[in-house]
Design a protein around this motif. Structure first.
Motif, PDB file in Angstrom:
ATOM      1  N   THR A   1     -32.307  13.790  74.260  1.00 45.82           N
ATOM      2  CA  THR A   1     -32.002  13.549  75.670  1.00 45.82           C
ATOM      3  C   THR A   1     -32.449  12.142  76.004  1.00 45.82           C
ATOM      4  O   THR A   1     -33.594  11.760  75.709  1.00 45.82           O
ATOM      5  CB  THR A   1     -32.734  14.552  76.584  1.00 45.82           C
ATOM      6  N   LEU A   2     -31.556  11.365  76.614  1.00 41.18           N
ATOM      7  CA  LEU A   2     -31.899  10.010  77.037  1.00 41.18           C
ATOM      8  C   LEU A   2     -31.992   9.997  78.556  1.00 41.18           C
ATOM      9  O   LEU A   2     -31.006  10.231  79.254  1.00 41.18           O
ATOM     10  CB  LEU A   2     -30.840   9.007  76.569  1.00 41.18           C
ATOM     11  N   TYR A   3     -33.185   9.741  79.051  1.00 41.44           N
ATOM     12  CA  TYR A   3     -33.406   9.633  80.487  1.00 41.44           C
ATOM     13  C   TYR A   3     -33.131   8.190  80.886  1.00 41.44           C
ATOM     14  O   TYR A   3     -33.740   7.260  80.337  1.00 41.44           O
ATOM     15  CB  TYR A   3     -34.833  10.054  80.827  1.00 41.44           C
ATOM     16  N   LEU A   4     -32.224   8.021  81.840  1.00 37.52           N
ATOM     17  CA  LEU A   4     -31.708   6.684  82.101  1.00 37.52           C
ATOM     18  C   LEU A   4     -31.266   6.513  83.543  1.00 37.52           C
ATOM     19  O   LEU A   4     -31.182   7.468  84.309  1.00 37.52           O
ATOM     20  CB  LEU A   4     -30.524   6.403  81.178  1.00 37.52           C
ATOM     21  N   HIS A   5     -30.968   5.257  83.877  1.00 41.84           N
ATOM     22  CA  HIS A   5     -30.250   4.920  85.104  1.00 41.84           C
ATOM     23  C   HIS A   5     -29.057   4.073  84.674  1.00 41.84           C
ATOM     24  O   HIS A   5     -29.210   3.128  83.879  1.00 41.84           O
ATOM     25  CB  HIS A   5     -31.127   4.148  86.084  1.00 41.84           C
ATOM     26  N   PRO A   6     -27.850   4.370  85.158  1.00 42.56           N
ATOM     27  CA  PRO A   6     -26.651   3.686  84.642  1.00 42.56           C
ATOM     28  C   PRO A   6     -26.579   2.202  84.957  1.00 42.56           C
ATOM     29  O   PRO A   6     -25.775   1.495  84.358  1.00 42.56           O
ATOM     30  CB  PRO A   6     -25.500   4.446  85.311  1.00 42.56           C
ATOM     31  N   LEU A   7     -27.414   1.698  85.878  1.00 43.59           N
ATOM     32  CA  LEU A   7     -27.378   0.276  86.210  1.00 43.59           C
ATOM     33  C   LEU A   7     -28.474  -0.510  85.488  1.00 43.59           C
ATOM     34  O   LEU A   7     -28.506  -1.733  85.568  1.00 43.59           O
ATOM     35  CB  LEU A   7     -27.512   0.090  87.728  1.00 43.59           C
ATOM     36  N   ALA A   8     -29.348   0.163  84.782  1.00 47.27           N
ATOM     37  CA  ALA A   8     -30.491  -0.496  84.146  1.00 47.27           C
ATOM     38  C   ALA A   8     -30.086  -1.156  82.833  1.00 47.27           C
ATOM     39  O   ALA A   8     -29.583  -0.491  81.924  1.00 47.27           O
ATOM     40  CB  ALA A   8     -31.610   0.518  83.909  1.00 47.27           C
ATOM     41  N   SER A   9     -30.331  -2.450  82.734  1.00 50.77           N
ATOM     42  CA  SER A   9     -29.876  -3.197  81.556  1.00 50.77           C
ATOM     43  C   SER A   9     -30.532  -2.701  80.269  1.00 50.77           C
ATOM     44  O   SER A   9     -29.886  -2.647  79.217  1.00 50.77           O
ATOM     45  CB  SER A   9     -30.159  -4.687  81.748  1.00 50.77           C
ATOM     46  N   PHE A  10     -31.807  -2.319  80.315  1.00 53.27           N
ATOM     47  CA  PHE A  10     -32.449  -1.850  79.094  1.00 53.27           C
ATOM     48  C   PHE A  10     -31.876  -0.515  78.635  1.00 53.27           C
ATOM     49  O   PHE A  10     -31.875  -0.206  77.448  1.00 53.27           O
ATOM     50  CB  PHE A  10     -33.962  -1.761  79.284  1.00 53.27           C
ATOM     51  N   CYS A  11     -31.379   0.287  79.565  1.00 55.92           N
ATOM     52  CA  CYS A  11     -30.693   1.520  79.179  1.00 55.92           C
ATOM     53  C   CYS A  11     -29.409   1.190  78.423  1.00 55.92           C
ATOM     54  O   CYS A  11     -29.049   1.881  77.460  1.00 55.92           O
ATOM     55  CB  CYS A  11     -30.375   2.364  80.412  1.00 55.92           C
TER      56      CYS A  11
ATOM     57  N   ARG B   1     -36.406  -9.144  70.566  1.00 52.45           N
ATOM     58  CA  ARG B   1     -37.447  -9.419  71.548  1.00 52.45           C
ATOM     59  C   ARG B   1     -37.110 -10.640  72.380  1.00 52.45           C
ATOM     60  O   ARG B   1     -37.426 -10.707  73.574  1.00 52.45           O
ATOM     61  CB  ARG B   1     -38.809  -9.617  70.853  1.00 52.45           C
ATOM     62  N   PHE B   2     -36.479 -11.623  71.757  1.00 54.62           N
ATOM     63  CA  PHE B   2     -36.110 -12.841  72.490  1.00 54.62           C
ATOM     64  C   PHE B   2     -35.210 -12.504  73.675  1.00 54.62           C
ATOM     65  O   PHE B   2     -35.459 -12.947  74.801  1.00 54.62           O
ATOM     66  CB  PHE B   2     -35.391 -13.811  71.541  1.00 54.62           C
ATOM     67  N   PHE B   3     -34.166 -11.728  73.427  1.00 55.21           N
ATOM     68  CA  PHE B   3     -33.252 -11.394  74.524  1.00 55.21           C
ATOM     69  C   PHE B   3     -33.953 -10.553  75.593  1.00 55.21           C
ATOM     70  O   PHE B   3     -33.707 -10.737  76.787  1.00 55.21           O
ATOM     71  CB  PHE B   3     -32.017 -10.661  73.981  1.00 55.21           C
ATOM     72  N   ASP B   4     -34.819  -9.646  75.163  1.00 60.02           N
ATOM     73  CA  ASP B   4     -35.539  -8.829  76.147  1.00 60.02           C
ATOM     74  C   ASP B   4     -36.467  -9.685  77.000  1.00 60.02           C
ATOM     75  O   ASP B   4     -36.479  -9.578  78.234  1.00 60.02           O
ATOM     76  CB  ASP B   4     -36.358  -7.753  75.433  1.00 60.02           C
ATOM     77  N   LEU B   5     -37.269 -10.525  76.346  1.00 62.77           N
ATOM     78  CA  LEU B   5     -38.343 -11.230  77.047  1.00 62.77           C
ATOM     79  C   LEU B   5     -37.894 -12.503  77.750  1.00 62.77           C
ATOM     80  O   LEU B   5     -38.443 -12.849  78.811  1.00 62.77           O
ATOM     81  CB  LEU B   5     -39.462 -11.570  76.058  1.00 62.77           C
TER      82      LEU B   5
ATOM     83  N   ASP C   1     -28.139  -7.687  68.709  1.00 63.56           N
ATOM     84  CA  ASP C   1     -26.908  -7.799  69.492  1.00 63.56           C
ATOM     85  C   ASP C   1     -26.835  -6.713  70.563  1.00 63.56           C
ATOM     86  O   ASP C   1     -26.276  -6.935  71.637  1.00 63.56           O
ATOM     87  CB  ASP C   1     -25.701  -7.740  68.562  1.00 63.56           C
ATOM     88  N   CYS C   2     -27.412  -5.540  70.261  1.00 63.19           N
ATOM     89  CA  CYS C   2     -27.526  -4.498  71.304  1.00 63.19           C
ATOM     90  C   CYS C   2     -28.332  -5.035  72.476  1.00 63.19           C
ATOM     91  O   CYS C   2     -28.015  -4.780  73.644  1.00 63.19           O
ATOM     92  CB  CYS C   2     -28.210  -3.245  70.751  1.00 63.19           C
ATOM     93  N   SER C   3     -29.375  -5.774  72.171  1.00 63.44           N
ATOM     94  CA  SER C   3     -30.227  -6.362  73.205  1.00 63.44           C
ATOM     95  C   SER C   3     -29.516  -7.501  73.929  1.00 63.44           C
ATOM     96  O   SER C   3     -29.682  -7.685  75.144  1.00 63.44           O
ATOM     97  CB  SER C   3     -31.518  -6.882  72.564  1.00 63.44           C
ATOM     98  N   ALA C   4     -28.708  -8.247  73.191  1.00 66.48           N
ATOM     99  CA  ALA C   4     -28.056  -9.428  73.765  1.00 66.48           C
ATOM    100  C   ALA C   4     -27.052  -9.085  74.844  1.00 66.48           C
ATOM    101  O   ALA C   4     -26.961  -9.799  75.866  1.00 66.48           O
ATOM    102  CB  ALA C   4     -27.361 -10.216  72.654  1.00 66.48           C
ATOM    103  N   LEU C   5     -26.296  -8.011  74.668  1.00 68.57           N
ATOM    104  CA  LEU C   5     -25.218  -7.731  75.621  1.00 68.57           C
ATOM    105  C   LEU C   5     -25.724  -7.538  77.046  1.00 68.57           C
ATOM    106  O   LEU C   5     -25.295  -8.268  77.948  1.00 68.57           O
ATOM    107  CB  LEU C   5     -24.391  -6.531  75.168  1.00 68.57           C
ATOM    108  N   PRO C   6     -26.620  -6.604  77.327  1.00 66.02           N
ATOM    109  CA  PRO C   6     -27.052  -6.451  78.715  1.00 66.02           C
ATOM    110  C   PRO C   6     -27.780  -7.681  79.241  1.00 66.02           C
ATOM    111  O   PRO C   6     -27.667  -8.019  80.427  1.00 66.02           O
ATOM    112  CB  PRO C   6     -27.962  -5.219  78.687  1.00 66.02           C
ATOM    113  N   ALA C   7     -28.528  -8.362  78.357  1.00 66.04           N
ATOM    114  CA  ALA C   7     -29.237  -9.571  78.787  1.00 66.04           C
ATOM    115  C   ALA C   7     -28.247 -10.629  79.256  1.00 66.04           C
ATOM    116  O   ALA C   7     -28.396 -11.210  80.342  1.00 66.04           O
ATOM    117  CB  ALA C   7     -30.091 -10.103  77.637  1.00 66.04           C
ATOM    118  N   LEU C   8     -27.222 -10.886  78.445  1.00 67.55           N
ATOM    119  CA  LEU C   8     -26.249 -11.920  78.799  1.00 67.55           C
ATOM    120  C   LEU C   8     -25.299 -11.463  79.897  1.00 67.55           C
ATOM    121  O   LEU C   8     -24.848 -12.282  80.710  1.00 67.55           O
ATOM    122  CB  LEU C   8     -25.458 -12.336  77.557  1.00 67.55           C
ATOM    123  N   PHE C   9     -24.982 -10.174  79.929  1.00 65.71           N
ATOM    124  CA  PHE C   9     -24.074  -9.673  80.961  1.00 65.71           C
ATOM    125  C   PHE C   9     -24.659  -9.926  82.349  1.00 65.71           C
ATOM    126  O   PHE C   9     -24.018 -10.541  83.205  1.00 65.71           O
ATOM    127  CB  PHE C   9     -23.810  -8.186  80.757  1.00 65.71           C
ATOM    128  N   PHE C  10     -25.868  -9.461  82.573  1.00 67.87           N
ATOM    129  CA  PHE C  10     -26.480  -9.650  83.885  1.00 67.87           C
ATOM    130  C   PHE C  10     -27.045 -11.060  84.048  1.00 67.87           C
ATOM    131  O   PHE C  10     -27.008 -11.635  85.134  1.00 67.87           O
ATOM    132  CB  PHE C  10     -27.568  -8.601  84.109  1.00 67.87           C
TER     133      PHE C  10
END
Length: 228
Positions: A4-14, A101-105, A163-172
């Motif tokens: 089960t993944l607890y999430l919010h659909p607008l959260a970039s880390f999700c 970590r670079f894209f996250d931080l 690259d999973c990390s890069a998409l939400p980082a660059l999108f927002f």
């Protein structure tokens, strides 16, 4: 279903974890955390006292897994699929973990600073902190542009956790601080990311919530158009 993944659909880390799940077709149950609902918020804090999303629960192992990079590593270890998001070779692993970590931080975190400041009450904004966040994004974008030289994906020719990390980082991030015309490799890379079926699915699922994004007025129209 074990996961089960607890999430919010607008959260970039999700979005980062969802991309990893969808890349491998991993079966899981999404569970929406509504922080405006005291019962939903309290249940999530009981689950993970820090109160952040996403959080992964594995009922088969009776384990709660937090922090996005750890979740993806956990999934690869216990629920592997056809796409190996973390390579086997140790030196390649280091590169993937570094850029993850670079894209996250250095992209997601300053982006969130800018977004969060927009919804602060009058008199409580932080112009200096926002300016620092914009400066961090400028530096990060330049480093990403150099890193992509001769590479299809951020660490080479294979799509990885980075690259999973890069998409939400660059999108927002590119909404609050555009990439600019002077970074063609980054712009091409972003388009390659947008072409992944896993990414398209994540953004399609998030689209109904884009109207709540504080910088919705700056969103490119193509991301607001109905998904067919």
């Amino acid at each position: 279903m074990a996961l089960t993944l607890y999430l919010h659909p607008l959260a970039s880390f999700c979005h980062k974890v969802l991309i990893g799940l969808y890349e491998n077709g991993t079966a899981f149950e999404p569970s929406f955390v509504d922080f405006s609902n005291p019962r939903s918020a309290a249940a999530h804090i009981e689950r993970w006292p820090v109160g952040k999303v996403p959080v992964l629960h594995d009922s088969a192992r009776n384990r709660v897994v937090a922090e996005t990079s750890i979740m993806i590593e956990y999934l690869q270890q216990h629920y592997p699929g056809p796409v190996q998001l973390i390579p086997r070779e140790p030196e390649e692993q280091l590169d993937v973990r570094l850029w993850d970590r670079f894209f996250d931080l250095y992209v997601s975190v300053p982006m969130q600073k800018i977004v969060g400041d927009r919804i602060r009450p009058e008199g409580a904004t932080d112009p200096y902190g926002v300016a620092e966040a914009h400066a961090t994004l400028e530096t990060a974008y330049d480093m990403i542009e150099r890193q992509l030289d001769g590479r299809s994906w951020v660490t080479g020719e294979t799509f990885t956790m980075a690259d999973c990390s890069a998409l939400p980082a660059l999108f927002f991030g590119s909404i609050v601080h555009p990439l600019g015309e002077g970074r063609p490799q980054s712009r091409d890379y972003f388009e390659r990311l947008l072409g992944r079926p896993s990414v398209q699915r994540v953004l399609a699922e998030a689209q109904p919530c884009f109207k709540f994004f504080p910088y919705r007025d700056a969103m490119p129209p193509r991301f607001l158009e109905p998904v067919t």
